[in-house]
Design a protein around this motif. Structure first.
Motif, short mmCIF file in Angstrom:
data_model
loop_
_atom_site.label_atom_id
_atom_site.label_comp_id
_atom_site.label_asym_id
_atom_site.label_seq_id
_atom_site.Cartn_x
_atom_site.Cartn_y
_atom_site.Cartn_z
N ASP A 45 -10.64 -19.08 0.21
CA ASP A 45 -11.61 -18.40 0.31
C ASP A 45 -11.56 -19.79 2.37
O ASP A 45 -11.17 -20.25 1.78
N GLY A 46 -12.14 -18.22 3.23
CA GLY A 46 -12.19 -19.28 4.29
C GLY A 46 -11.10 -19.58 4.86
O GLY A 46 -11.09 -20.32 6.25
N THR A 47 -9.90 -19.27 4.45
CA THR A 47 -8.31 -19.82 4.78
C THR A 47 -8.29 -19.41 6.11
O THR A 47 -8.73 -17.96 6.63
N VAL A 48 -7.84 -19.64 7.32
CA VAL A 48 -7.39 -18.94 8.64
C VAL A 48 -6.12 -18.77 8.25
O VAL A 48 -5.06 -19.67 8.08
N MET A 49 -5.76 -18.10 8.64
CA MET A 49 -4.07 -16.73 7.78
C MET A 49 -3.11 -16.67 9.00
O MET A 49 -2.82 -15.98 9.27
N ASP A 50 -3.55 -18.29 9.32
CA ASP A 50 -1.53 -17.89 9.91
C ASP A 50 -0.59 -18.98 9.77
O ASP A 50 0.54 -19.07 10.17
N GLY A 51 -0.08 -19.07 8.64
CA GLY A 51 0.47 -19.50 7.83
C GLY A 51 1.40 -18.06 7.18
O GLY A 51 1.99 -17.66 7.74
N THR A 52 2.09 -18.99 6.02
CA THR A 52 3.00 -17.66 5.80
C THR A 52 2.55 -16.92 4.53
O THR A 52 3.27 -15.14 4.53
N THR A 53 1.36 -16.62 4.68
CA THR A 53 0.24 -15.84 3.68
C THR A 53 0.06 -14.68 4.56
O THR A 53 -0.36 -14.30 5.23
N ALA A 54 0.42 -13.42 4.13
CA ALA A 54 0.52 -11.88 5.32
C ALA A 54 -1.38 -11.49 4.68
O ALA A 54 -1.61 -10.66 4.74
N GLU A 55 -1.50 -11.61 3.04
CA GLU A 55 -2.19 -10.69 2.98
C GLU A 55 -3.10 -11.53 2.08
O GLU A 55 -2.89 -11.70 1.02
N ARG A 59 0.05 -1.35 -0.20
CA ARG A 59 0.26 0.57 -0.31
C ARG A 59 0.57 1.17 0.09
O ARG A 59 0.97 2.19 -0.77
N VAL A 94 -0.04 -14.22 14.55
CA VAL A 94 1.35 -15.80 14.66
C VAL A 94 2.22 -14.89 14.38
O VAL A 94 3.62 -15.67 15.40
N PRO A 130 -1.69 -4.91 5.87
CA PRO A 130 -1.78 -5.97 5.28
C PRO A 130 -3.15 -6.55 6.88
O PRO A 130 -2.06 -6.91 7.74
N VAL A 131 -4.01 -7.49 6.55
CA VAL A 131 -5.11 -7.76 7.20
C VAL A 131 -4.88 -10.17 7.29
O VAL A 131 -5.56 -10.43 6.74
N ARG A 132 -4.37 -10.24 8.51
CA ARG A 132 -4.56 -11.86 8.39
C ARG A 132 -6.61 -12.17 8.55
O ARG A 132 -6.09 -12.12 9.69
N ARG A 133 -6.99 -13.17 7.20
CA ARG A 133 -7.99 -13.20 7.87
C ARG A 133 -7.94 -14.56 8.51
O ARG A 133 -7.70 -15.60 8.52
N ASN A 134 -9.39 -14.23 9.61
CA ASN A 134 -10.08 -15.43 10.69
C ASN A 134 -9.09 -15.88 11.62
O ASN A 134 -8.73 -17.15 11.99
N VAL A 135 -7.66 -14.43 11.76
CA VAL A 135 -6.75 -14.79 12.86
C VAL A 135 -6.78 -13.61 13.15
O VAL A 135 -7.10 -13.35 14.58
N ASP A 170 -13.95 -13.06 8.45
CA ASP A 170 -14.25 -12.74 7.29
C ASP A 170 -15.78 -12.25 6.72
O ASP A 170 -15.59 -11.30 6.34
#
Lengths: 312, 312, 312
Positions: B81-91, A49, A177, A271-276, A280
């Motif tokens: 879709d719907g992922t709990v983003m607690d891994g390596t992707t940040a956005e 951004r 995380v 950036p935001v981590r969805r469902n953390v 959604d």
């Protein structure tokens, strides 16, 4: 204003918001102001951004942006005074900043904290070195302790979407995380103290932000209580300030849900981590302002650049 | 046209070629069309020709190009879709695409296939996510299964160099040391089916392209026979489609030689590995059109951008 | 002038310096010359000053700069003739240079030496391949053996700060922790031979530069003696030329100190390692010209680009 590196550089927030709204209405109005002027964007860290919106702001003002990923494109920069540079750094900030000042009319810098060395981070080593050794205005694109372009953006967004005088604004810690900086939380806390809002911060115990920044703002450790009747909920994770840079044992229940949010508008810097951080259902609803916030990044940056260009 | 992501987005190839030739004759004619418009070029993968020619096309139209190497300059993007983003992707792409749409008037994306997950590649996850979540036109700078800027370029080049009506065009598989995508072969096969040419494909057994793309085009497994009396020979390696992404045992004799080529013109999208895909004697002769093809990339991109700018 | 790849491309240094000073006085005077022209900046190696100042120079001339980090943004380039390209390189310079020539009106290239293969470095493989296969002018942004934009800059700076006719100029080797190229030393030695100065080189034994470049310039192995009564001291480390690319046992006493410098002005191309090459006391004093030198990089580059644009 000589530099824009902190919310404290905003002399009159109310006026700035009026100006930012005018720019947003007519983004190309001042496109001659930056003619033949160069904005150097120096990234010591990743950016999406900020990278794009600041370039866009510069282009709207007719400036030429030049982007540089410092570590990848050049080499390690030394910040220590008197260092015998026989290690990994190849150029001292004294030279780097002075040199870049000769090619760029304004320098924008992004440099994240270590999150391990509190004193170093609080000294804002990189940003202050640029302020000290550069001969042109410096813009903070997120430093160790502050993200004032984001803070200005957020104030603008709240001003646009407020439906009543003195809305209730809650800054809430949210789970994550990774250990994250305090910069966004700090600048938001600072800018809210300059605005006529009912401002509350909520975070788990052990996660209180720097008290020199939060000052008299109420800090509640009960999220649900804090969020009652909120008009705006700003979520953001940060690592512990007291146990500096640490992730303490945390409760995932701090994630923002639709039911927790109620009728409030949801804000996040991305950036935001969805469902953390947030579920959604919030982000995909009309309650979310995150995309509108991101849009305002352009106009906040453009106002700052315009003000600095006017001093040249 | 809302986006340009596939050869299917070309409504009338004949007209497009006429338009592209006009742009090539006078590349700066429409340089006011893109004034104050920004093209975002997002690279998930490496690029030389596409990177430079698409920027050049944007500049010819008066646009401001902003380039971003997504993985290096920012962080991992989540597409699920719907992922709990607690891994390596940040956005999430939902935010990323919507946000970038606010800074850029057109977004161009390069994102290669995995070559290991056929279903994922065929779903064109990245490209389609941008189409879904961005609010501005998307240009495909080579996706998992298609490279339509290249395909348009190739049709333009054949049209320029054809010396007779309905020339014979052969798309031939050629050897390579790495497993390569099908994108270029697919888009070339598609665009040739829109053109008045005698079109034949040749490849070793096991290397047939997706039959939904090649349809009624004759596919011969005897290269020499296929290339007889060819006017244009387009060489390209691709990995197996059936044994998805695999390199099968191959015969190096499929390399294009001067004697195999005969009087045909040689085409390739580049980069090309010399003396693996094609021998020096071909590339260094007047039979080769590869440099002229690369030149046409600018004008193909410019036509696409012009058409999209006209819809804004 | 067809290309600018060596100090030998300067036909009349005195005139060039006059022209560069005029550009410095009025950097935007020729800003229509480069309108709709593109400068491609191809970096095979890191860069800060060159990256920024050459872009700035292009912008001052109204050109559009397009920057590409070759290795990161694309793939390995093959330079060998007749190679069977089944290894790590994916594109031959024959194609790459010819292709880029079609997108850019001038191509600027940075490609450092191996420092292990003397013959290869001296052949200037990369630079000469661009000269051979590109169809547009090539600018050397530091190659294996030369840095002529820096050399021109240095001559301009000495001309500006000389307080007497025929000043004494000393090029002195200085300590460093890494094996460095000879490019800066070479180009400085060459440009000084074109200037009316009393020029001396000093370095430890074993570190003599290529005698074909230093020719009749006195080379002293006693630094103190060489620097006596110097008006300008240009410090630079380089690895051994005789024991090619090696760091020989060296004496840290060659570091430039205030007392060693005396009344001379201090020059260095930057980046410089403080307290290894030169002590803080020198760089932080009025004796240092390093920032002014860096500033002149813009105007040296601008003169070169202007001269090349005038040939298009």
């Amino acid at each position: 204003m000589k530099h824009y590196t902190s919310i404290n550089d905003i002399d009159n927030l109310e006026e700035w918001i009026v100006d930012a709204k005018a720019i947003k209405k007519n983004p190309l109005e001042h496109r001659k102001l930056g003619k033949n002027k160069t904005l150097g964007l120096l990234f010591f860290n990743s950016s999406l951004r900020t990278r794009l919106s600041t370039q866009k702001a510069a282009l709207n003002l007719g400036m030429n942006p030049i982007v540089m990923n410092v570590s990848n494109d050049s080499w390690g920069i030394e910040f220590g005074d008197g260092t015998v540079m026989d290690g990994t750094t190849a150029e001292h900030i004294k030279e780097a900043a002075a040199v870049v000042s000769q090619y760029c009319d304004i320098i924008a810098v992004r440099a994240f904290p270590t999150l391990t060395d509190k004193a170093k981070d609080e000294s804002e080593e990189v940003l202050n070195a640029f302020k000290k050794y550069a001969t042109v205005p410096i813009v903070n694109m997120e430093s160790a302790t502050a993200h004032p372009l984001q803070g200005l953006t957020d104030a603008l967004t709240i001003s646009e979407y407020a439906k009543k005088e003195r809305p209730k604004v809650v800054l809430t810690w949210a789970p994550h995380v990774k250990a994250l900086p305090h910069a966004v939380g700090n600048s938001f806390a600072q800018v809210m103290q300059k605005m006529d809002v009912d401002f509350v911060i909520t975070n788990p115990e052990g996660y209180d932000l720097n008290p020199e920044i939060t000052r008299d703002v109420p800090v509640l450790h009960n999220q649900e209580e804090a969020m009652k009747n909120a008009d705006f909920v700003y979520a953001k994770n940060w690592s512990s300030y007291e146990n500096y840079g640490q992730i303490l044992e945390t409760n995932k229940s701090w994630m923002i849900t639709k039911s927790l949010l109620g009728n409030a508008k949801f804000m996040h810097c991305l950036p935001v981590r969805r469902n953390v951080v947030v579920e959604d259902a919030v982000l995909d609803s009309d309650s979310s302002l995150v995309i509108q916030q991101a849009n305002n990044r352009t106009f906040a940056a453009q106002l700052v650049l315009k003000k600095l260009l006017e001093t040249l």
